[in-house]
Design a protein around this motif. Structure first.
Motif, short mmCIF file in Angstrom:
data_model
loop_
_atom_site.label_atom_id
_atom_site.label_comp_id
_atom_site.label_asym_id
_atom_site.label_seq_id
_atom_site.Cartn_x
_atom_site.Cartn_y
_atom_site.Cartn_z
N MET A 1 -3.36 -33.17 5.42
CA MET A 1 -4.08 -34.40 5.62
C MET A 1 -5.57 -34.13 5.47
O MET A 1 -6.06 -33.07 5.86
CB MET A 1 -3.78 -34.96 7.02
CG MET A 1 -4.47 -36.29 7.28
SD MET A 1 -4.04 -37.05 8.86
CE MET A 1 -2.60 -37.96 8.37
N LEU A 2 -6.29 -35.06 4.92
CA LEU A 2 -7.73 -34.94 4.75
C LEU A 2 -8.43 -34.97 6.10
O LEU A 2 -7.96 -35.61 7.04
CB LEU A 2 -8.26 -36.08 3.89
CG LEU A 2 -7.72 -36.16 2.46
CD1 LEU A 2 -8.17 -37.45 1.80
CD2 LEU A 2 -8.17 -34.97 1.65
N ARG A 3 -9.55 -34.27 6.18
CA ARG A 3 -10.30 -34.20 7.44
C ARG A 3 -11.62 -34.94 7.29
O ARG A 3 -12.35 -34.73 6.32
CB ARG A 3 -10.56 -32.75 7.82
CG ARG A 3 -11.29 -32.65 9.15
CD ARG A 3 -11.53 -31.22 9.51
NE ARG A 3 -10.25 -30.57 9.68
CZ ARG A 3 -9.95 -29.79 10.71
NH1 ARG A 3 -10.83 -29.55 11.64
NH2 ARG A 3 -8.78 -29.22 10.81
N LEU A 4 -11.91 -35.79 8.26
CA LEU A 4 -13.17 -36.51 8.33
C LEU A 4 -13.94 -36.02 9.55
O LEU A 4 -13.40 -35.99 10.65
CB LEU A 4 -12.92 -38.02 8.45
CG LEU A 4 -14.15 -38.91 8.42
CD1 LEU A 4 -14.81 -38.86 7.03
CD2 LEU A 4 -13.77 -40.34 8.77
N LEU A 19 -12.94 -49.74 12.94
CA LEU A 19 -12.36 -49.04 11.80
C LEU A 19 -11.59 -47.76 12.17
O LEU A 19 -10.76 -47.30 11.39
CB LEU A 19 -13.48 -48.70 10.81
CG LEU A 19 -13.09 -48.29 9.40
CD1 LEU A 19 -12.20 -49.34 8.75
CD2 LEU A 19 -14.32 -48.05 8.55
N LEU A 20 -11.83 -47.21 13.35
CA LEU A 20 -11.20 -45.94 13.70
C LEU A 20 -9.67 -45.95 13.61
O LEU A 20 -9.10 -45.01 13.05
CB LEU A 20 -11.63 -45.48 15.10
CG LEU A 20 -12.96 -44.75 15.16
CD1 LEU A 20 -13.30 -44.39 16.60
CD2 LEU A 20 -12.97 -43.52 14.29
N PRO A 21 -8.97 -46.97 14.11
CA PRO A 21 -7.51 -46.95 13.98
C PRO A 21 -7.03 -46.89 12.53
O PRO A 21 -6.04 -46.23 12.22
CB PRO A 21 -7.06 -48.26 14.64
CG PRO A 21 -8.18 -48.64 15.54
CD PRO A 21 -9.43 -48.13 14.88
N HIS A 22 -7.77 -47.52 11.63
CA HIS A 22 -7.40 -47.51 10.21
C HIS A 22 -7.70 -46.16 9.57
O HIS A 22 -6.92 -45.66 8.76
CB HIS A 22 -8.13 -48.63 9.47
CG HIS A 22 -7.88 -49.98 10.06
ND1 HIS A 22 -6.67 -50.62 9.95
CD2 HIS A 22 -8.67 -50.79 10.80
CE1 HIS A 22 -6.72 -51.78 10.58
NE2 HIS A 22 -7.93 -51.91 11.10
N ILE A 23 -8.82 -45.56 9.94
CA ILE A 23 -9.17 -44.24 9.41
C ILE A 23 -8.15 -43.20 9.84
O ILE A 23 -7.78 -42.32 9.06
CB ILE A 23 -10.59 -43.83 9.86
CG1 ILE A 23 -11.64 -44.75 9.21
CG2 ILE A 23 -10.89 -42.38 9.51
CD1 ILE A 23 -13.04 -44.54 9.73
N LEU A 24 -7.67 -43.30 11.07
CA LEU A 24 -6.71 -42.33 11.60
C LEU A 24 -5.39 -42.33 10.84
O LEU A 24 -4.65 -41.35 10.90
CB LEU A 24 -6.46 -42.59 13.08
CG LEU A 24 -7.56 -42.09 14.01
CD1 LEU A 24 -7.43 -42.71 15.39
CD2 LEU A 24 -7.56 -40.58 14.08
#
Length: 112
Positions: A1-4, A19-24
């Motif tokens: 998985m990509l890391r942000l 936006l956090l729930p969507h980014i996760l």
């Protein structure tokens, strides 16, 4: 998985716009102990966004990752330790760094 990788202001911004729930769904989100300390300070002052971010951290949805070379980055570029820590973490993990800070952005461009 990509890391942000989040710095304080990008974490707050993503919280404010929900936006956090969507980014996760697409990224593993990480930050550093130095950023955690800044967020915790904001929570203690009473900022709602910082409290929400702390909940994500406590629920382990945002991970606190150990980072090396923070001091070297801070000294080399004459920046705050917190800023240096996210740059070092992004480089160390080959992650994407979410920031609106122009100075951090320029350093990342210089570092490739």
């Amino acid at each position: 998985m990509l890391r942000l990788i989040l710095n304080t202001s990008s974490g707050i911004f993503f919280t404010q716009i929900g936006l956090l729930p969507h980014i996760l769904k697409h990224y593993e989100i990480s930050t550093t102990r130095e950023i955690f300390d800044e967020i915790n300070e904001g929570k203690d002052i009473g900022f709602k966004d910082a409290r929400i971010l702390m909940q994500y951290i406590q629920d382990r949805k945002i991970k606190i990752s150990p980072v090396k070379n923070t001091g070297a980055f801070a000294k080399e570029f004459d920046i705050k330790t917190a800023d240096a820590s996210v740059i070092a973490l992004a480089e160390q993990t080959n992650g994407f760094l979410a920031t609106e800070d122009r100075q951090i952005e320029k350093i990342c461009l210089l570092r490739g």
